[in-house]
Design an enzyme around this catalytic site. Sequence first.
Site, PDB file in Angstrom:
ATOM      1  N   GLY A   1      -4.532 -73.270 -55.436  1.00 12.01           N
ATOM      2  CA  GLY A   1      -3.887 -72.079 -55.982  1.00 12.01           C
ATOM      3  C   GLY A   1      -2.818 -72.478 -56.983  1.00 12.01           C
TER       4      GLY A   1
ATOM      5  N   PHE B   1       1.070 -71.928 -57.767  1.00 15.46           N
ATOM      6  CA  PHE B   1       2.251 -71.433 -57.039  1.00 15.46           C
ATOM      7  C   PHE B   1       3.098 -70.455 -57.851  1.00 15.46           C
ATOM      8  CE2 PHE B   1       3.795 -76.125 -57.492  1.00 15.46           C
ATOM      9  CZ  PHE B   1       4.344 -75.927 -58.764  1.00 15.46           C
TER      10      PHE B   1
ATOM     11  N   HIS C   1      11.646 -80.847 -60.375  1.00 15.10           N
ATOM     12  CA  HIS C   1      12.081 -81.621 -61.559  1.00 15.10           C
ATOM     13  C   HIS C   1      11.148 -81.446 -62.762  1.00 15.10           C
ATOM     14  CE1 HIS C   1       9.877 -85.792 -60.966  1.00 15.10           C
ATOM     15  NE2 HIS C   1       9.037 -84.780 -60.930  1.00 15.10           N
TER      16      HIS C   1
HETATM   17  N1  SAM Z   1       4.346 -83.644 -54.545  1.00 22.86           N
HETATM   18  C1  SAM Z   1       3.637 -84.782 -55.060  1.00 22.86           C
HETATM   19  C2  SAM Z   1       4.473 -86.034 -54.955  1.00 22.86           C
HETATM   20  O1  SAM Z   1       5.684 -85.979 -54.743  1.00 22.86           O
HETATM   21  O2  SAM Z   1       3.884 -87.120 -55.091  1.00 22.86           O
HETATM   22  C3  SAM Z   1       3.167 -84.577 -56.501  1.00 22.86           C
HETATM   23  C4  SAM Z   1       4.269 -84.381 -57.503  1.00 22.86           C
HETATM   24  S1  SAM Z   1       3.656 -84.065 -59.148  1.00 22.86           S
HETATM   25  C5  SAM Z   1       5.012 -84.532 -60.127  1.00 22.86           C
HETATM   26  C6  SAM Z   1       3.674 -82.272 -59.259  1.00 22.86           C
HETATM   27  C7  SAM Z   1       2.511 -81.604 -58.535  1.00 22.86           C
HETATM   28  O3  SAM Z   1       2.649 -80.169 -58.706  1.00 22.86           O
HETATM   29  C8  SAM Z   1       1.149 -81.983 -59.073  1.00 22.86           C
HETATM   30  O4  SAM Z   1       0.308 -82.344 -58.020  1.00 22.86           O
HETATM   31  C9  SAM Z   1       0.681 -80.709 -59.756  1.00 22.86           C
HETATM   32  O5  SAM Z   1      -0.718 -80.552 -59.780  1.00 22.86           O
HETATM   33  C10 SAM Z   1       1.359 -79.647 -58.931  1.00 22.86           C
HETATM   34  N2  SAM Z   1       1.468 -78.373 -59.658  1.00 22.86           N
HETATM   35  C11 SAM Z   1       1.901 -78.186 -60.924  1.00 22.86           C
HETATM   36  N3  SAM Z   1       1.857 -76.894 -61.269  1.00 22.86           N
HETATM   37  C12 SAM Z   1       1.369 -76.233 -60.195  1.00 22.86           C
HETATM   38  C13 SAM Z   1       1.089 -74.866 -59.936  1.00 22.86           C
HETATM   39  N4  SAM Z   1       1.312 -73.929 -60.872  1.00 22.86           N
HETATM   40  N5  SAM Z   1       0.610 -74.527 -58.728  1.00 22.86           N
HETATM   41  C14 SAM Z   1       0.383 -75.490 -57.773  1.00 22.86           C
HETATM   42  N6  SAM Z   1       0.641 -76.812 -57.961  1.00 22.86           N
HETATM   43  C15 SAM Z   1       1.120 -77.170 -59.158  1.00 22.86           C
END
Ligand code: SAM
Length: 342
Positions: A231, A233, A251
């Site tokens: 989904g 978020f 961040h």
């Molecule tokens: N939480 C993980 C970690 O700390 O290793 C991944 C961090 S990564 C910088 C950011 C994550 O947010 C990615 O997996 C990305 O796909 C997810 N993400 C970005 N936009 C999103 C959205 N609109 N809805 C759901 N997930 C999202």
Amino acid sequence: VLQSASKLPSKILELMDGFRASKALFVASKLKIFDHLKDKGPMKAVDIASDVGTSVCGTERLLDACASLGLLEKTPQGYSNTDSANTYLTSDGKYSLHGYIIHSNDHLWPLFTNLESAVKEGSRQNHRAFGKKADDLFKDYYHSQEVKQRFMAAMHSIANLTARDVATAFDLSQFKSACDLGGCTGALAHELVQVYPNLKVTVFDLPEVIANTSYFQPSGQHTAPVTFVSGDFFKDNLPEVDLYILSRVLHDWSDEKVHVLLSKISAVCRPGCAILLAEMVLDDEKKNRSTALLQSLNMLVQTEGKERSGSEYQALLEQHGFTNVKIRVTGNLLDVILCVKA
Ligand code: SAM
């Protein structure tokens, strides 16, 4: 007037060379030299070059540079991995940083080449580094299977290194269900179910990511399974749970988008339920933690976001009804913030 060695600006000289050392590490990792040397006795440069398919003269200089940086050991018998290379630089270990090193070489390096423009313009440089302008950074990452896999491997490697400290920074045993929003490969989720066997953990991430998670699942795990839900978020309904986890998610985003996300969480969060943040938390004066401050530059070149201080996170959270904000500096790459819905 010649400077005596004790008066040389050694810190500045080291920083001037820093990019050369980084690139030596990146190239040795790309050529899989540390994989090659794993579980083997010392090898001569000529044999490594022949196996890897590189020039002898270039390989010998790279190996010598890596040995001088403490990444390899050099003896008259040849080159071998240090213990730390075996643990962190080979590509298959639980704590391997290989994924993040390849991401640094292939993705962050071209972005940092445009740091000057990023500073002048105050914005991300993906269009300059990669020749296209997507409206959000995750579209840049997920447009190709190869780039997506590389990004996920990078996230996975840092998540594996930090997961135990994030999971244990606070006692989370009162929570029965948790959702790791933007939880990517599920590395933190798997650690949480090991530490808290009664916790049901859902990983919520974009469909492109969820489609790719099977590659990263631990084999032979004897803990409760983790559930994966796809989904967006910002747009979709969030699962109703006791604990929302945002690890390296806030961040990525501007304060405006952080408010959108926190207000969505606040709307589904019952009193007593909580948010756990894992981020590199800056000191309030923003002057002491160069790893975190350099990470904030990393956010500048590629995202709309930035690293924030503990007080900045507290102010954002309190605006959405999350109080009792507690911060733990873990000593690992990620710090942890826990707050409760009043
Ligand atoms: N939480 C993980 C970690 O700390 O290793 C991944 C961090 S990564 C910088 C950011 C994550 O947010 C990615 O997996 C990305 O796909 C997810 N993400 C970005 N936009 C999103 C959205 N609109 N809805 C759901 N997930 C999202």
